[in-house]
Scaffold this active site. Structure first.
Site, PDB file in Angstrom:
ATOM      1  N   CYS A 143      -5.186  -3.259   2.569  1.00  0.00           N
ATOM      2  CA  CYS A 143      -5.029  -3.196   4.020  1.00  0.00           C
ATOM      3  C   CYS A 143      -6.324  -3.477   4.777  1.00  0.00           C
ATOM      4  O   CYS A 143      -6.757  -4.619   4.860  1.00  0.00           O
ATOM      5  CB  CYS A 143      -4.431  -1.840   4.398  1.00  0.00           C
ATOM      6  SG  CYS A 143      -3.577  -1.811   5.999  1.00  0.00           S
ATOM      7  N   SER A 187      -0.698  -3.785   1.658  1.00  0.00           N
ATOM      8  CA  SER A 187      -0.974  -3.269   2.992  1.00  0.00           C
ATOM      9  C   SER A 187       0.156  -2.433   3.551  1.00  0.00           C
ATOM     10  O   SER A 187       1.316  -2.525   3.126  1.00  0.00           O
ATOM     11  CB  SER A 187      -1.253  -4.451   3.929  1.00  0.00           C
ATOM     12  OG  SER A 187      -1.726  -4.008   5.167  1.00  0.00           O
ATOM     13  N   GLU A 199       0.832  -1.196   0.000  1.00  0.00           N
ATOM     14  CA  GLU A 199       0.000   0.000   0.000  1.00  0.00           C
ATOM     15  C   GLU A 199       0.874   1.257   0.000  1.00  0.00           C
ATOM     16  O   GLU A 199       1.864   1.349   0.731  1.00  0.00           O
ATOM     17  CB  GLU A 199      -0.878  -0.017   1.259  1.00  0.00           C
ATOM     18  CG  GLU A 199      -1.782   1.179   1.443  1.00  0.00           C
ATOM     19  CD  GLU A 199      -2.593   1.094   2.736  1.00  0.00           C
ATOM     20  OE1 GLU A 199      -3.568   1.849   2.856  1.00  0.00           O
ATOM     21  OE2 GLU A 199      -2.258   0.263   3.611  1.00  0.00           O
ATOM     22  N   LYS A 236      -9.429   2.210  -2.447  1.00  0.00           N
ATOM     23  CA  LYS A 236      -9.704   1.585  -1.155  1.00  0.00           C
ATOM     24  C   LYS A 236     -11.113   1.927  -0.660  1.00  0.00           C
ATOM     25  O   LYS A 236     -11.504   3.087  -0.607  1.00  0.00           O
ATOM     26  CB  LYS A 236      -8.660   2.046  -0.144  1.00  0.00           C
ATOM     27  CG  LYS A 236      -8.672   1.304   1.190  1.00  0.00           C
ATOM     28  CD  LYS A 236      -7.491   1.774   2.039  1.00  0.00           C
ATOM     29  CE  LYS A 236      -7.398   0.999   3.333  1.00  0.00           C
ATOM     30  NZ  LYS A 236      -6.215   1.433   4.131  1.00  0.00           N
TER      31      LYS A 236
END
Length: 262
Positions: free
Chosen positions: A143, A167, A42, A111
């Site tokens: 995540c 993540s 991420e 996300k």
């Protein structure tokens, strides 16, 4: 699904714009990978704690970052998945971008479940992402998405063979990481790849432990806490055998019933 190799890069980003040397290190990792797919964590291009600097570091897609990494992907003839902050009109998203083997943007996932301070600076995505890659159908998460069974259910119903979670999972939440990855694999009947950050930023230490999990919850490989890169071959026979042993996908109702108040 076809047999393929994924290279998981447990990356330690540098806080700031992607062109501060981070892209060079990512390009080197792509070139070094003997794989069909290379995965970074991420917000790999800028680091995680860039909340105050998003106007300076967020980029459009396509843009300079996808062009640079796309060139590396094309040179290596490999698919690449990585996290970056994306500027889209007036909004900024915490996104995962998929580049194909020609270096072109194949998909972008924004996300859906923002964590903590993210909610104040990032817009929220409105759909889950599934990529029909040359080697199979891959679901993409970021995540905190890992915590939500509905997100996993959506990807299972989309018949994903592999789920990848990129993540920046912190050390303080490490127990959840080790619990949720195998749980999602079992309920999916799919491989789960958790690609996490390494290092410390703004007093926050990431737990590392990037992991590849088989569909029955068995750990295939797990990195430690520091930066690293590992290649793992994913076998369609393993997926087929687990779905025969545990036919959750076949038996899952098309619509799960709501709980009844008593």
């Amino acid at each position: 699904m076809k047999r393929f190799t994924v290279s998981v890069v447990q990356f330690e980003s540098t806080l700031g714009p992607a062109d501060d040397g981070t892209l060079d290190r990512m390009t080197d990792a792509i070139a070094a990978a003997d794989a069909d797919l290379v995965v970074f964590p991420e917000l790999a291009t800028t680091g995680y704690h860039v909340f105050d600097d998003l106007p300076e570091v967020a980029e459009p897609v396509p843009g300079p970052t996808t062009e640079a990494l796309g060139t590396a992907a094309a040179d290596a003839d490999v698919e690449v998945l990585f996290g970056m902050p994306v500027q889209d009109g007036d909004d900024v998203y915490n996104s995962a971008v998929w580049l194909d083997g020609d270096g072109d943007v194949r998909a972008r996932y924004d996300k859906r479940h923002c964590w903590g301070d993210e909610r104040a600076v990032y817009a929220v995505g409105d759909e889950y992402a599934v990529v029909d890659a040359p080697f199979g159908r891959v679901g993409v998460q970021i995540c905190y998405d890992l915590n939500f069974p509905a997100a996993s259910l959506a990807l299972a119903r989309a018949e994903c063979d592999v789920v990848i979670n990129v993540s920046a999972w912190s050390h303080t939440m490490e127990r959840d990481w080790h619990t949720l990855l195998p749980a999602r694999a079992v309920e999916q009947g799919a491989y789960v790849v958790g690609c996490n950050r390494a290092g410390t930023e703004a007093g926050n230490t990431f737990c590392g432990h990037s992991t590849v999990i088989e569909p029955d919850g068995t750990t295939v490989v797990e990195l430690g806490t520091g930066p690293g890169q590992v290649a793992v071959t994913l076998d369609p026979g393993v997926v087929a055998a687990e779905r025969e042993r545990n036919p959750m996908r076949r038996d899952r109702p098309a619509t799960d019933a709501d709980a009844t108040r008593q």
